[in-house]
Motif scaffolding. Structure first.
Motif, short mmCIF file in Angstrom:
data_model
loop_
_atom_site.label_atom_id
_atom_site.label_comp_id
_atom_site.label_asym_id
_atom_site.label_seq_id
_atom_site.Cartn_x
_atom_site.Cartn_y
_atom_site.Cartn_z
N GLN A 1 39.42 37.13 45.70
CA GLN A 1 40.73 37.71 45.98
C GLN A 1 41.77 36.63 46.27
O GLN A 1 42.94 36.73 45.85
CB GLN A 1 40.62 38.66 47.18
N ALA A 2 41.35 35.58 47.02
CA ALA A 2 42.27 34.48 47.32
C ALA A 2 42.72 33.77 46.04
O ALA A 2 43.89 33.39 45.89
CB ALA A 2 41.60 33.49 48.27
N LYS A 3 41.79 33.60 45.13
CA LYS A 3 42.12 32.97 43.85
C LYS A 3 43.12 33.83 43.08
O LYS A 3 44.10 33.30 42.50
CB LYS A 3 40.85 32.77 43.03
N ALA A 4 42.90 35.15 43.09
CA ALA A 4 43.83 36.05 42.40
C ALA A 4 45.20 36.03 43.07
O ALA A 4 46.24 36.02 42.38
CB ALA A 4 43.25 37.47 42.40
N ASP A 5 45.22 36.01 44.41
CA ASP A 5 46.50 35.98 45.13
C ASP A 5 47.25 34.68 44.84
O ASP A 5 48.48 34.68 44.70
CB ASP A 5 46.25 36.11 46.64
N LEU A 6 46.50 33.57 44.78
CA LEU A 6 47.14 32.30 44.48
C LEU A 6 47.75 32.29 43.09
O LEU A 6 48.87 31.81 42.89
CB LEU A 6 46.11 31.16 44.61
N ALA A 7 47.00 32.85 42.15
CA ALA A 7 47.53 32.92 40.79
C ALA A 7 48.79 33.78 40.74
O ALA A 7 49.78 33.44 40.06
CB ALA A 7 46.46 33.48 39.85
N GLU A 8 48.78 34.89 41.47
CA GLU A 8 49.95 35.77 41.51
C GLU A 8 51.13 35.08 42.18
O GLU A 8 52.29 35.21 41.72
CB GLU A 8 49.59 37.05 42.27
N ALA A 9 50.86 34.34 43.25
CA ALA A 9 51.94 33.61 43.94
C ALA A 9 52.55 32.55 43.03
O ALA A 9 53.77 32.37 43.00
CB ALA A 9 51.40 32.97 45.22
N ALA B 1 28.22 37.86 50.07
CA ALA B 1 28.94 38.71 49.12
C ALA B 1 30.39 38.87 49.54
O ALA B 1 31.32 38.82 48.72
CB ALA B 1 28.25 40.07 49.01
N ALA B 2 30.61 39.06 50.87
CA ALA B 2 31.98 39.21 51.38
C ALA B 2 32.78 37.92 51.17
O ALA B 2 33.95 37.95 50.80
CB ALA B 2 31.95 39.58 52.86
N ALA B 3 32.13 36.77 51.41
CA ALA B 3 32.82 35.49 51.22
C ALA B 3 33.18 35.29 49.75
O ALA B 3 34.27 34.82 49.42
CB ALA B 3 31.93 34.35 51.71
N ALA B 4 32.26 35.66 48.87
CA ALA B 4 32.54 35.52 47.44
C ALA B 4 33.69 36.42 47.02
O ALA B 4 34.58 36.02 46.25
CB ALA B 4 31.28 35.85 46.63
N GLU B 5 33.71 37.65 47.56
CA GLU B 5 34.80 38.58 47.24
C GLU B 5 36.13 38.07 47.79
O GLU B 5 37.18 38.17 47.14
CB GLU B 5 34.48 39.96 47.84
N ALA B 6 36.09 37.50 49.03
CA ALA B 6 37.31 36.96 49.62
C ALA B 6 37.83 35.78 48.80
O ALA B 6 39.04 35.63 48.59
CB ALA B 6 37.05 36.54 51.07
N ALA B 7 36.92 34.91 48.35
CA ALA B 7 37.33 33.76 47.54
C ALA B 7 37.93 34.23 46.22
O ALA B 7 38.94 33.68 45.75
CB ALA B 7 36.12 32.86 47.28
#
Length: 278
Positions: free
Chosen positions: A107-115, A99-105
């Motif tokens: 969040q990383a996807k959201a951060d990449l989109a924001e970047a 669950a933590a890995a899925a949440e991290a992935a």
């Protein structure tokens, strides 16, 4: 009177030999035989009784072993329960990690989109700045250059060509980017890679490191620097930092990890020298 005749029984030819005569059974021997038979019977009864006693004792032995078997069974049940509990804990831990890995992935996807969104916005702003600078440079080219002499510590003049304006527009578009030693963009720089990338926009290939960049172009006294001149700190040929003068007593550089790419006042951190390549 005649005596009656007694039949004569013929004797065995070995009867006269004492050892070949059948012994007579006396009363003593008869008693001994009977005693032996009685002893055998008693022995048989004793064996049968012992066997019966042994058979009767077996349930007692089995009854004494039951607690041991029950304790072993309890231990096995306890071990099985512990194993089941450990397996359940492992499954729960694995589920939490997944669950933590899925949440991290996520969040990383959201951060990449924001970047990416921010990078596109900076790119658009840089393009608009280039166009504005080109228009300003074209207007400036139509009239005589105006030079304003300031104090002896610095001299500021308007950009003399469109190339300088393009360099400054690129640098201003990178303000806010991170400082990372050895990085070469597009969102992180060190001091010399930022200067190198800025001048590459107008076809000028500068060396990669600050020591070599302090050796290029024409040496300019700090009292005569203009926008677009490269400033360096440290000795010429051994400089440890570089930036670009942007006018009005300010320079732009990739300062350090805590500041990133910023615009700073030259009075707060005077340069050691300057060179001009445009």
């Amino acid at each position: 009177m005649k005596q009656p005749l007694v039949p004569v029984v013929p004797m065995s030819h070995t009867a006269h030999i004492r050892s070949h005569r059948k012994p007579r059974r006396t009363a003593t021997s008869t008693i001994a035989v009977r005693a032996g038979v009685a002893g055998g019977v008693l022995s048989t009864l004793a064996v049968a009784g012992a066997s019966s006693a042994a058979n009767a004792a077996e349930p007692v032995t089995q009854t004494l072993e039951l607690p041991t078997l029950t304790a072993d069974l309890a231990a096995q049940v306890a071990q099985s329960a512990d194993a089941t509990q450990q397996a359940a804990a492992n499954y729960q831990l694995r589920a939490e990690r997944d669950a933590a890995a899925a949440e991290a992935a996520k969040q990383a996807k959201a951060d990449l989109a924001e970047a990416k969104k921010k990078a596109e916005a900076r790119k658009k702003a840089a393009e608009e700045a280039r166009q504005a600078a080109a228009e300003r440079a074209a207007r400036d080219a139509e009239r005589p250059s105006l030079t304003t002499t300031a104090s002896a510590s610095a001299s500021v003049s308007a950009p003399s060509s469109g190339s300088v304006a393009t360099v400054l527009a690129f640098l201003q578009a990178q303000v806010g980017d991170a400082y990372v030693m050895g990085a070469t963009g597009p969102n992180a720089w060190d001091c010399s890679s930022l200067v190198q990338a800025a001048f590459k926009q107008v076809g000028v290939d500068l060396p990669r490191v600050s020591q070599d960049q302090s050796m290029v172009g024409t040496d300019i006294p700090l009292s005569q620097i203009q926008a677009g001149d490269i400033l360096y700190w440290g000795g010429k040929g051994s400089a440890y930092h570089v930036g670009v003068y942007i006018g009005n007593g300010q320079y732009l550089d990739a300062a350090n990890p805590s500041k990133g790419v910023v615009i700073q006042d030259l009075s707060g951190y005077p340069a050691s020298g300057a060179v001009r390549v445009l």
